[in-house]
Design a protein around this motif. Structure first.
Motif, PDB file in Angstrom:
ATOM      1  N   THR A  46       0.838  -1.219   0.000  1.00 36.77           N
ATOM      2  CA  THR A  46       0.000   0.000   0.000  1.00 36.77           C
ATOM      3  C   THR A  46       0.858   1.249   0.000  1.00 36.77           C
ATOM      4  O   THR A  46       0.596   2.211  -0.730  1.00 36.77           O
ATOM      5  CB  THR A  46      -0.918   0.005   1.217  1.00 36.77           C
ATOM      6  OG1 THR A  46      -1.723  -1.178   1.219  1.00 36.77           O
ATOM      7  CG2 THR A  46      -1.820   1.231   1.228  1.00 36.77           C
ATOM      8  N   LEU A  47       1.925   1.207   0.842  1.00 45.08           N
ATOM      9  CA  LEU A  47       2.830   2.361   0.862  1.00 45.08           C
ATOM     10  C   LEU A  47       3.529   2.552  -0.484  1.00 45.08           C
ATOM     11  O   LEU A  47       3.740   3.672  -0.941  1.00 45.08           O
ATOM     12  CB  LEU A  47       3.857   2.180   1.982  1.00 45.08           C
ATOM     13  CG  LEU A  47       3.316   2.307   3.415  1.00 45.08           C
ATOM     14  CD1 LEU A  47       4.438   2.003   4.413  1.00 45.08           C
ATOM     15  CD2 LEU A  47       2.779   3.701   3.645  1.00 45.08           C
ATOM     16  N   ALA A  48       3.877   1.445  -1.126  1.00 42.88           N
ATOM     17  CA  ALA A  48       4.543   1.553  -2.433  1.00 42.88           C
ATOM     18  C   ALA A  48       3.610   2.170  -3.465  1.00 42.88           C
ATOM     19  O   ALA A  48       4.014   2.998  -4.298  1.00 42.88           O
ATOM     20  CB  ALA A  48       5.017   0.160  -2.885  1.00 42.88           C
ATOM     21  N   LYS A  49       2.349   1.780  -3.430  1.00 47.05           N
ATOM     22  CA  LYS A  49       1.385   2.376  -4.370  1.00 47.05           C
ATOM     23  C   LYS A  49       1.223   3.869  -4.124  1.00 47.05           C
ATOM     24  O   LYS A  49       1.144   4.677  -5.045  1.00 47.05           O
ATOM     25  CB  LYS A  49       0.038   1.669  -4.236  1.00 47.05           C
ATOM     26  CG  LYS A  49       0.042   0.232  -4.743  1.00 47.05           C
ATOM     27  CD  LYS A  49      -1.332  -0.406  -4.564  1.00 47.05           C
ATOM     28  CE  LYS A  49      -1.339  -1.849  -5.058  1.00 47.05           C
ATOM     29  NZ  LYS A  49      -2.681  -2.481  -4.890  1.00 47.05           N
ATOM     30  N   ILE A  50       1.199   4.214  -2.810  1.00 42.23           N
ATOM     31  CA  ILE A  50       1.059   5.638  -2.488  1.00 42.23           C
ATOM     32  C   ILE A  50       2.260   6.421  -2.978  1.00 42.23           C
ATOM     33  O   ILE A  50       2.128   7.526  -3.523  1.00 42.23           O
ATOM     34  CB  ILE A  50       0.859   5.806  -0.970  1.00 42.23           C
ATOM     35  CG1 ILE A  50      -0.499   5.224  -0.554  1.00 42.23           C
ATOM     36  CG2 ILE A  50       0.934   7.274  -0.565  1.00 42.23           C
ATOM     37  CD1 ILE A  50      -0.708   5.208   0.957  1.00 42.23           C
ATOM     38  N   LEU A  51       3.455   5.817  -2.788  1.00 40.33           N
ATOM     39  CA  LEU A  51       4.662   6.519  -3.240  1.00 40.33           C
ATOM     40  C   LEU A  51       4.700   6.657  -4.754  1.00 40.33           C
ATOM     41  O   LEU A  51       5.118   7.683  -5.301  1.00 40.33           O
ATOM     42  CB  LEU A  51       5.900   5.770  -2.748  1.00 40.33           C
ATOM     43  CG  LEU A  51       6.153   5.822  -1.239  1.00 40.33           C
ATOM     44  CD1 LEU A  51       7.373   4.972  -0.873  1.00 40.33           C
ATOM     45  CD2 LEU A  51       6.373   7.274  -0.806  1.00 40.33           C
ATOM     46  N   ARG A  52       4.249   5.626  -5.452  1.00 43.07           N
ATOM     47  CA  ARG A  52       4.223   5.748  -6.916  1.00 43.07           C
ATOM     48  C   ARG A  52       3.233   6.822  -7.356  1.00 43.07           C
ATOM     49  O   ARG A  52       3.480   7.583  -8.300  1.00 43.07           O
ATOM     50  CB  ARG A  52       3.859   4.388  -7.529  1.00 43.07           C
ATOM     51  CG  ARG A  52       4.989   3.376  -7.486  1.00 43.07           C
ATOM     52  CD  ARG A  52       4.716   2.200  -8.421  1.00 43.07           C
ATOM     53  NE  ARG A  52       3.509   1.473  -8.025  1.00 43.07           N
ATOM     54  CZ  ARG A  52       3.527   0.429  -7.173  1.00 43.07           C
ATOM     55  NH1 ARG A  52       4.669   0.021  -6.615  1.00 43.07           N
ATOM     56  NH2 ARG A  52       2.404  -0.189  -6.867  1.00 43.07           N
ATOM     57  N   ARG A  53       2.111   6.888  -6.655  1.00 38.61           N
ATOM     58  CA  ARG A  53       1.140   7.931  -7.013  1.00 38.61           C
ATOM     59  C   ARG A  53       1.713   9.317  -6.703  1.00 38.61           C
ATOM     60  O   ARG A  53       1.529  10.259  -7.495  1.00 38.61           O
ATOM     61  CB  ARG A  53      -0.142   7.703  -6.235  1.00 38.61           C
ATOM     62  CG  ARG A  53      -1.242   8.681  -6.566  1.00 38.61           C
ATOM     63  CD  ARG A  53      -1.663   8.577  -8.030  1.00 38.61           C
ATOM     64  NE  ARG A  53      -2.133   7.262  -8.361  1.00 38.61           N
ATOM     65  CZ  ARG A  53      -3.396   6.851  -8.219  1.00 38.61           C
ATOM     66  NH1 ARG A  53      -4.288   7.673  -7.703  1.00 38.61           N
ATOM     67  NH2 ARG A  53      -3.751   5.633  -8.593  1.00 38.61           N
TER      68      ARG A  53
END
Length: 516
Positions: A447-454
């Motif tokens: 989830t954190l990785a998705k947030i960082l990519r966004r």
């Protein structure tokens, strides 16, 4: 005796008084007859019987076809002209319409008589068709109809001198010089001469050096400056003899107030309106439309002037030079407006302004146009903390080595990554936790990785938006400075052109009399 002597004395006194009264009556009748005879001579109140006898005597053997004899050489005919009015000058067809009074005198010995034999008659008036008259015509007449002046009588004196006065309307050809229109001066000749008789038979001379303008009625468009008269002797190709002619030169100056107020002043205002093109914001989208509309309006006025001017290739009229300069100025204005519009929308493509353009326009030219403070304020709004070493050098004429220095400011996302451990690579240590806890940690990391990519996508979008805004802002400032430069430049050019045209006053005092 006394009574008889008294009667004789009374009769003598009566005879003396009668003689005195008789002498007075005879003297009165004589003087009255003398005065009445003189008045008759002056008033030309002739006895009809005597005048009929005189006319019968003169025209008994008179031939109106034969030329009067002149023992001293050719017959001398004097020609004069009085101008009544200048009706019109057709510039398109180069025709002068004028109303004049012709004056001709000559001598015909066959028309002389002895005044004492005909009741002291000094002069008579006879129809011009009953006597010989010189065939004086207007050489540069353009009318198709044959002009006739037979309705006007001639005055014949007892010594055989003939005076003929006749009013006439003439349409004469006049070659115009429209170089200084509408401040021009025209010289229109009226060339009179005999068509049949050359100089050996008829010597045509002018009465005076100048025509008579005492009864001239002023024209609203033309001012009659002078009416000189010149006599010429010309030998034509057809004949070996010389033919004299008398030419009256109508020197006329145009009253330019009508043309200046109705044509030139509107044109000056129309050209001045074109200056507003460079003051109109490019975002309005009406800059090119305004220039084209002004150009069309000026073209309409030019066509109106072209309808008046004669088609000549000898010289370019002054007003045509003005219209040409004005139209050229508007064409250049249109080209510059298109260039400015192109520059306005260059920032929309994300292209930075070239360094040399920023150095010249946003540096030196902005300072000359008094826009340096406005340019500096708009540049400072983008990065106040770095304006002294990043943006200010561009305003002062020094461009950074790399354009990317404008974008070296740390973004909020970069600050967030540098202050939080979530932005680092996660270090997962093996723990003795149950398998369920490891699975939960992996889901949190994903989830954190998705947030960082966004957030990385937002960061790239923010950088692109900032780069786009900077490019657009730079081009808008450049357009603002260039528009102000064109405004001053075209104002100066328009002012100079209008001032030269309005202040130019050609010297029309020195004119030449052309025989052609």
């Amino acid at each position: 005796m006394n009574m008889s002597s008294k009667g004789n004395m009374t009769r003598r006194r009566g005879l003396n008084m009668y003689a005195i009264f008789s002498f007075i009556a005879v003297l009165h009748v004589y003087l009255q007859g003398a005065y009445s005879s003189e008045d008759d001579h002056h008033d030309e109140d002739h006895d009809p019987d005597i005048e009929n006898a005189l006319l019968s005597s003169i025209f008994a053997n008179y031939n109106s076809i034969s030329v009067p004899l002149s023992p001293g050489g050719p017959l001398v005919v004097s020609l004069g002209l009085a101008v009544n009015r200048i009706i019109d000058l057709d510039e398109k067809n180069q025709i002068l319409f004028s109303a004049v009074w012709l004056r001709m005198t000559w001598s015909d010995s066959r028309l002389s008589w002895n005044e004492s034999l005909y009741g002291h008659i000094e002069d008579i008036h006879v129809p011009i068709t009953s006597i010989w008259r010189p065939d004086i015509i207007l050489y540069n007449d353009v009318t198709e109809e044959q002009r006739t002046l037979d309705a006007y009588k001639a005055q014949v004196k007892s010594d055989g001198s003939v005076k003929w006065l006749a009013p006439a309307l003439y349409q004469s050809y006049c070659k115009l010089d429209v170089q200084y229109f509408p401040k021009d001066l025209q010289v229109c000749p009226m060339k009179f001469g005999s068509w049949s008789f050359h100089g050996d038979h008829l010597n045509l001379v002018n009465m005076t050096e100048y025509g008579d303008v005492s009864n001239y009625v002023a024209n609203g468009e033309w001012e009659l400056v002078a009416l000189p008269v010149v006599r010429h002797v010309v030998t034509y190709q057809c004949c070996s003899e010389a033919y004299p002619d008398v030419t009256f030169y109508f020197v006329m100056r145009r009253r330019s107030l009508y043309y200046m107020f109705n044509i030139m002043v509107p044109c000056i205002f129309i050209v001045s309106i074109a200056l507003l093109t460079f003051y109109l914001p490019p975002e309005s989208g009406e800059k090119v439309s305004l220039v084209v509309t002004v150009l069309l309006a000026l073209t309409v006025f030019m066509l109106l002037v072209a309808e008046i001017m004669p088609p000549q290739a000898d010289a370019i009229p002054l007003i045509a030079i003005y219209f040409g300069c004005a139209i050229l100025l508007l064409c250049i204005s249109t080209a510059m407006t298109v260039m400015v519009m192109n520059m306005q929308y260059s920032g929309a493509h994300g292209a930075r302004a070239p360094p040399w353009l920023r150095r010249i326009v946003l540096g030196n030219l902005a300072k000359a146009m008094c826009l340096q403070r406005l340019v500096k304020q708009n540049l400072e709004n983008w990065n106040p903390s770095e304006v002294q070493d990043k943006v200010a050098p561009a305003v002062n004429g020094k461009i950074p080595k790399k354009d990317e220095e404008y974008l070296t400011t740390e973004t909020p996302l970069q600050k967030f990554k540098s202050t939080t451990s979530l932005c680092r690579t996660p270090q997962i240590r093996p723990l003795s936790a149950p398998p369920e806890d490891k699975k939960g940690n992996n889901q949190d990391n994903d989830t954190l990785a998705k947030i960082l990519r966004r957030l990385d996508g937002f960061e790239e979008h923010w950088k692109m938006k900032r780069r786009y805004d900077i490019c657009k802002m730079e081009w808008e400032l450049i357009v603002l400075v260039v528009d102000r430069m064109f405004l001053f430049l075209f104002f100066f050019m328009t002012f100079v052109i209008n001032l030269i045209f309005l202040a130019y006053n050609p010297d029309t005092s020195d004119y030449s009399l052309d025989v052609k």
